[in-house]
Design a protein around this motif. Sequence first.
Motif, PDB file in Angstrom:
ATOM      1  N   TYR A  27     -38.776  36.957 -19.012  1.00  0.00           N
ATOM      2  CA  TYR A  27     -39.715  35.850 -19.210  1.00  0.00           C
ATOM      3  C   TYR A  27     -40.630  36.125 -20.396  1.00  0.00           C
ATOM      4  O   TYR A  27     -40.873  35.253 -21.221  1.00  0.00           O
ATOM      5  CB  TYR A  27     -40.527  35.641 -17.930  1.00  0.00           C
ATOM      6  N   SER A  28     -41.104  37.345 -20.509  1.00  0.00           N
ATOM      7  CA  SER A  28     -42.037  37.696 -21.582  1.00  0.00           C
ATOM      8  C   SER A  28     -41.375  37.645 -22.967  1.00  0.00           C
ATOM      9  O   SER A  28     -42.073  37.579 -23.977  1.00  0.00           O
ATOM     10  CB  SER A  28     -42.628  39.081 -21.344  1.00  0.00           C
ATOM     11  N   GLU A  29     -40.056  37.652 -23.019  1.00  0.00           N
ATOM     12  CA  GLU A  29     -39.340  37.608 -24.298  1.00  0.00           C
ATOM     13  C   GLU A  29     -38.998  36.180 -24.727  1.00  0.00           C
ATOM     14  O   GLU A  29     -38.523  35.973 -25.833  1.00  0.00           O
ATOM     15  CB  GLU A  29     -38.042  38.420 -24.200  1.00  0.00           C
ATOM     16  N   LEU A  30     -39.236  35.214 -23.854  1.00  0.00           N
ATOM     17  CA  LEU A  30     -38.938  33.823 -24.186  1.00  0.00           C
ATOM     18  C   LEU A  30     -39.967  33.275 -25.156  1.00  0.00           C
ATOM     19  O   LEU A  30     -41.099  33.755 -25.220  1.00  0.00           O
ATOM     20  CB  LEU A  30     -38.941  32.966 -22.915  1.00  0.00           C
ATOM     21  N   THR A  31     -39.574  32.239 -25.884  1.00  0.00           N
ATOM     22  CA  THR A  31     -40.540  31.560 -26.751  1.00  0.00           C
ATOM     23  C   THR A  31     -41.539  30.820 -25.861  1.00  0.00           C
ATOM     24  O   THR A  31     -41.305  30.624 -24.672  1.00  0.00           O
ATOM     25  CB  THR A  31     -39.846  30.539 -27.672  1.00  0.00           C
ATOM     26  N   GLU A  32     -42.623  30.406 -26.455  1.00  0.00           N
ATOM     27  CA  GLU A  32     -43.649  29.681 -25.688  1.00  0.00           C
ATOM     28  C   GLU A  32     -43.059  28.409 -25.071  1.00  0.00           C
ATOM     29  O   GLU A  32     -43.340  28.069 -23.917  1.00  0.00           O
ATOM     30  CB  GLU A  32     -44.820  29.338 -26.602  1.00  0.00           C
TER      31      GLU A  32
END
Length: 114
Positions: free
Chosen positions: A28-33
């Motif tokens: 999740y933390s690696e996804l774009t905004e």
Amino acid sequence: MMLDSIDEGPLVYPTVIGEDRHTRPKKYSELTEEQQLQDDYDVQATNIILHGLPPDMYVLVNHQEAAKDIWDRGETLYEYYWRFYQLINDMHTIGMTMQQVQVNTKFLNALLPE
């Protein structure tokens, strides 16, 4: 974005090649905004649908992971109307009243566009 979740299914997490050279889904933390926002809406859409289901229907869909899957396995128009009708009766029983136009509007707004 919630309607997109229901119509098109959930966000498919993009993959990356990890340190061990194997492909894995992004965290999740690696996804774009924008992807994080879509994932958040996917969860919200699923929760809204699950909270609106009666217990017997919840049993049928509680193993589904996506709002689209839950919606697709959901109620017929008649079943939805019957549940809505029972809710209105319960409201009358406890003394809550709504104008007929409000009841009709709430019912129609909750239907799919089709």
